[in-house]
Design a protein around this motif. Structure first.
Motif, mmCIF file in Angstrom:
data_model
loop_
_atom_site.group_PDB
_atom_site.id
_atom_site.type_symbol
_atom_site.label_atom_id
_atom_site.label_comp_id
_atom_site.label_asym_id
_atom_site.label_seq_id
_atom_site.Cartn_x
_atom_site.Cartn_y
_atom_site.Cartn_z
ATOM 1 N N GLU A 1 -9.472 -0.542 -2.972
ATOM 2 C CA GLU A 1 -8.225 0.210 -3.068
ATOM 3 C C GLU A 1 -7.174 -0.667 -3.724
ATOM 4 O O GLU A 1 -6.916 -1.791 -3.277
ATOM 5 C CB GLU A 1 -7.747 0.616 -1.670
ATOM 6 C CG GLU A 1 -6.375 1.274 -1.652
ATOM 7 C CD GLU A 1 -5.755 1.320 -0.267
ATOM 8 O OE1 GLU A 1 -4.667 1.907 -0.142
ATOM 9 O OE2 GLU A 1 -6.351 0.749 0.670
ATOM 10 N N ALA A 2 -6.573 -0.189 -4.791
ATOM 11 C CA ALA A 2 -5.516 -0.943 -5.453
ATOM 12 C C ALA A 2 -4.249 -0.909 -4.600
ATOM 13 O O ALA A 2 -3.919 0.114 -3.984
ATOM 14 C CB ALA A 2 -5.241 -0.373 -6.833
ATOM 15 N N LEU A 3 -3.551 -2.021 -4.558
ATOM 16 C CA LEU A 3 -2.264 -2.099 -3.889
ATOM 17 C C LEU A 3 -1.397 -3.100 -4.629
ATOM 18 O O LEU A 3 -1.884 -3.888 -5.452
ATOM 19 C CB LEU A 3 -2.419 -2.518 -2.427
ATOM 20 C CG LEU A 3 -2.947 -3.936 -2.154
ATOM 21 C CD1 LEU A 3 -2.357 -4.483 -0.864
ATOM 22 C CD2 LEU A 3 -4.470 -3.922 -2.033
ATOM 23 N N ARG A 4 -0.108 -3.064 -4.373
ATOM 24 C CA ARG A 4 0.788 -4.033 -4.997
ATOM 25 C C ARG A 4 0.574 -5.404 -4.357
ATOM 26 O O ARG A 4 0.557 -5.532 -3.130
ATOM 27 C CB ARG A 4 2.241 -3.601 -4.842
ATOM 28 C CG ARG A 4 2.606 -2.368 -5.665
ATOM 29 C CD ARG A 4 4.028 -1.911 -5.371
ATOM 30 N NE ARG A 4 4.156 -1.472 -3.984
ATOM 31 C CZ ARG A 4 5.304 -1.227 -3.365
ATOM 32 N NH1 ARG A 4 6.446 -1.389 -4.007
ATOM 33 N NH2 ARG A 4 5.326 -0.826 -2.105
ATOM 34 N N LEU A 5 0.404 -6.419 -5.204
ATOM 35 C CA LEU A 5 0.059 -7.760 -4.751
ATOM 36 C C LEU A 5 1.141 -8.769 -5.125
ATOM 37 O O LEU A 5 1.919 -8.544 -6.054
ATOM 38 C CB LEU A 5 -1.248 -8.216 -5.417
ATOM 39 C CG LEU A 5 -2.498 -7.372 -5.211
ATOM 40 C CD1 LEU A 5 -3.596 -7.859 -6.135
ATOM 41 C CD2 LEU A 5 -2.943 -7.439 -3.754
ATOM 42 N N HIS A 6 1.115 -9.918 -4.445
ATOM 43 C CA HIS A 6 1.865 -11.073 -4.926
ATOM 44 C C HIS A 6 1.334 -11.447 -6.294
ATOM 45 O O HIS A 6 2.085 -11.691 -7.225
ATOM 46 C CB HIS A 6 1.710 -12.237 -3.945
ATOM 47 C CG HIS A 6 2.439 -13.475 -4.345
ATOM 48 N ND1 HIS A 6 2.050 -14.282 -5.400
ATOM 49 C CD2 HIS A 6 3.561 -14.071 -3.816
ATOM 50 C CE1 HIS A 6 2.872 -15.311 -5.514
ATOM 51 N NE2 HIS A 6 3.803 -15.207 -4.574
ATOM 52 N N GLY A 7 0.009 -11.518 -6.434
ATOM 53 C CA GLY A 7 -0.637 -11.686 -7.726
ATOM 54 C C GLY A 7 -1.000 -13.105 -8.094
ATOM 55 O O GLY A 7 -1.958 -13.331 -8.828
ATOM 56 N N ASP A 8 -0.237 -14.090 -7.603
ATOM 57 C CA ASP A 8 -0.511 -15.497 -7.927
ATOM 58 C C ASP A 8 -0.335 -16.323 -6.658
ATOM 59 O O ASP A 8 0.416 -17.299 -6.621
ATOM 60 C CB ASP A 8 0.450 -15.977 -9.021
ATOM 61 C CG ASP A 8 0.061 -17.340 -9.585
ATOM 62 O OD1 ASP A 8 -1.134 -17.685 -9.544
ATOM 63 O OD2 ASP A 8 0.955 -18.058 -10.066
ATOM 64 N N ARG B 1 0.810 -1.223 0.000
ATOM 65 C CA ARG B 1 0.000 0.000 0.000
ATOM 66 C C ARG B 1 0.844 1.274 0.000
ATOM 67 O O ARG B 1 0.309 2.369 -0.172
ATOM 68 C CB ARG B 1 -0.918 0.023 1.221
ATOM 69 C CG ARG B 1 -2.113 -0.902 1.119
ATOM 70 C CD ARG B 1 -3.124 -0.644 2.240
ATOM 71 N NE ARG B 1 -4.300 -1.475 2.080
ATOM 72 C CZ ARG B 1 -4.467 -2.672 2.627
ATOM 73 N NH1 ARG B 1 -3.511 -3.162 3.417
ATOM 74 N NH2 ARG B 1 -5.563 -3.369 2.421
ATOM 75 N N GLN B 2 2.131 1.145 0.194
ATOM 76 C CA GLN B 2 2.961 2.348 0.306
ATOM 77 C C GLN B 2 2.967 3.141 -0.996
ATOM 78 O O GLN B 2 3.008 4.361 -0.977
ATOM 79 C CB GLN B 2 4.383 1.951 0.713
ATOM 80 C CG GLN B 2 4.462 1.411 2.133
ATOM 81 C CD GLN B 2 5.850 0.915 2.496
ATOM 82 O OE1 GLN B 2 6.792 1.041 1.712
ATOM 83 N NE2 GLN B 2 5.986 0.336 3.681
ATOM 84 N N HIS B 3 2.943 2.461 -2.120
ATOM 85 C CA HIS B 3 2.766 3.116 -3.428
ATOM 86 C C HIS B 3 2.427 2.046 -4.441
ATOM 87 O O HIS B 3 2.601 0.842 -4.181
ATOM 88 C CB HIS B 3 4.009 3.909 -3.853
ATOM 89 C CG HIS B 3 5.240 3.075 -3.999
ATOM 90 N ND1 HIS B 3 5.496 2.292 -5.123
ATOM 91 C CD2 HIS B 3 6.302 2.873 -3.168
ATOM 92 C CE1 HIS B 3 6.654 1.679 -4.987
ATOM 93 N NE2 HIS B 3 7.167 2.010 -3.806
#
Length: 342
Positions: free
Chosen positions: A208-215, A151-153
């Motif tokens: 809210e979009a955040l950076r994810l592991h994704g898989d 969530r930081q960016h």
């Protein structure tokens, strides 16, 4: 409706990506590229299971073990690879157990005959146990910490989860492929179209979009006195629930218990938007369609026909039609997952 840029992207995917098959990446090239980093390789190359990329484990002269991942060209740009690595290193700096790439000559991305690769420490561990509630609790707490950093960016170059990449582009590719038996093609595309209409109705952006592991499936978690998260190759922006839903399995009662545990432990450390629970089944549907298109997209790589010999069989596509129709019905039904009491 697809934009002109999306149509161009699909055409580029069809014409360029499927033709790459790693045939130029012979053992001599791999070993030379590893020596060029300064590592003194003192073992053979042990291939690890990976279809999208090519991954080998090896040891140096001090018996230290490493993993080298050679990325499939034309999938990620250099900027996107660096973003994945930077995110992973930020997680490691926050004392979160992840497999972070090592830096050589001031960079984590190396080059071998035009192919980007990275080297990671080889981190062993036991298999994550999907029916172990202690594992689930600790995985939820670690994911909460990952998302705090996420969530930081946001990413600047990596994409965001959405219908375009995970449904519209796959649909266009599946409409054009000859891998689906002709007798089943109309029924399959009809089923996908109905699924797409329901997905369009249900997909929302109340998150809210955040950076994810994704898989974040159980296969990407190892157990070493706690969860160790590996393979952030699919990292991107998206809703937090994307990193949670694949950890839940079993019948409906088991899923309710698991969601209660998952969200109770997760929200001890960070917030969770309860509206994201309505995205679970849409995300599952998108993953189903994206997977089929992924195999089609990579079919010219000789590794894929060998690994998926049943992919052109009528029985396989009949099952896909049935599963897609069932998922469409599920999307149309009232939510079966009650509000977790976390």
């Amino acid at each position: 409706m697809l934009s002109c840029s999306s149509v161009f992207y699909i055409i580029a995917e069809i014409m360029i990506q499927p033709s790459f098959d790693f045939q130029t990446l012979d053992p001599e090239t791999v070993l030379d590229s590893l020596w060029n980093t300064g590592i003194r390789v003192d073992s053979g190359l042990t291939p690890l299971n990976s279809y999208e990329n090519r991954v080998w484990q090896f040891s140096d002269e001090d018996r230290k073990r490493y993993v080298a991942k050679f990325y499939r060209p034309q999938r990620w740009s250099l900027e996107q690879l660096y973003e994945e690595h930077q995110f992973t290193q930020q997680l490691a700096e926050a004392n979160i157990a992840v497999a972070a790439p090592l830096s050589f000559h001031g960079t984590t991305v190396q080059q071998a005959e035009g192919i980007s690769f990275a080297i990671f420490p080889s981190l062993g561990g036991r298999q994550y146990e999907i029916d172990n509630y202690d594992h689930l609790e600790q995985a939820a707490q670690t994911l909460a910490r990952i998302h705090q950093v996420g969530r930081q960016h946001l990413f600047h170059h990596r994409p965001t989860f959405g219908l375009d990449e995970y449904f519209h582009q796959p649909l266009a590719l599946l409409q054009e492929t000859s891998l689906i038996p002709a007798a089943l093609k109309v029924d399959f595309i009809t089923a996908l179209t109905k699924l797409g209409a329901q997905l369009t109705c249900m997909w929302h952006t109340d998150w809210e979009a955040l950076r994810l592991h994704g898989d974040c499936h159980p296969g990407n978690i190892l157990w070493r006195d706690g969860p160790l998260f590996v393979d952030l190759d699919d990292a991107r922006d998206g809703p937090a629930v994307q990193d949670l839903w694949m950890l839940v399995s079993g019948d409906l009662n088991e899923q309710r218990v698991q969601w209660d545990i998952l969200l109770e432990c997760y929200t001890e450390l960070t917030e969770f938007n309860i509206n994201e629970l309505s995205l679970i089944e849409p995300l599952r549907a998108m993953r189903m369609v994206y997977y089929l298109a992924w195999v089609v997209r990579r079919w010219r790589d000789p590794a894929f026909p060998k690994a998926f010999p049943w992919f052109e069989e009528a029985d396989f596509w009949m099952r896909q039609i049935a599963e897609i129709n069932a998922q469409t019905v599920l999307l149309q039904s009232p939510p079966s997952l009650m509000m977790p009491q976390f």
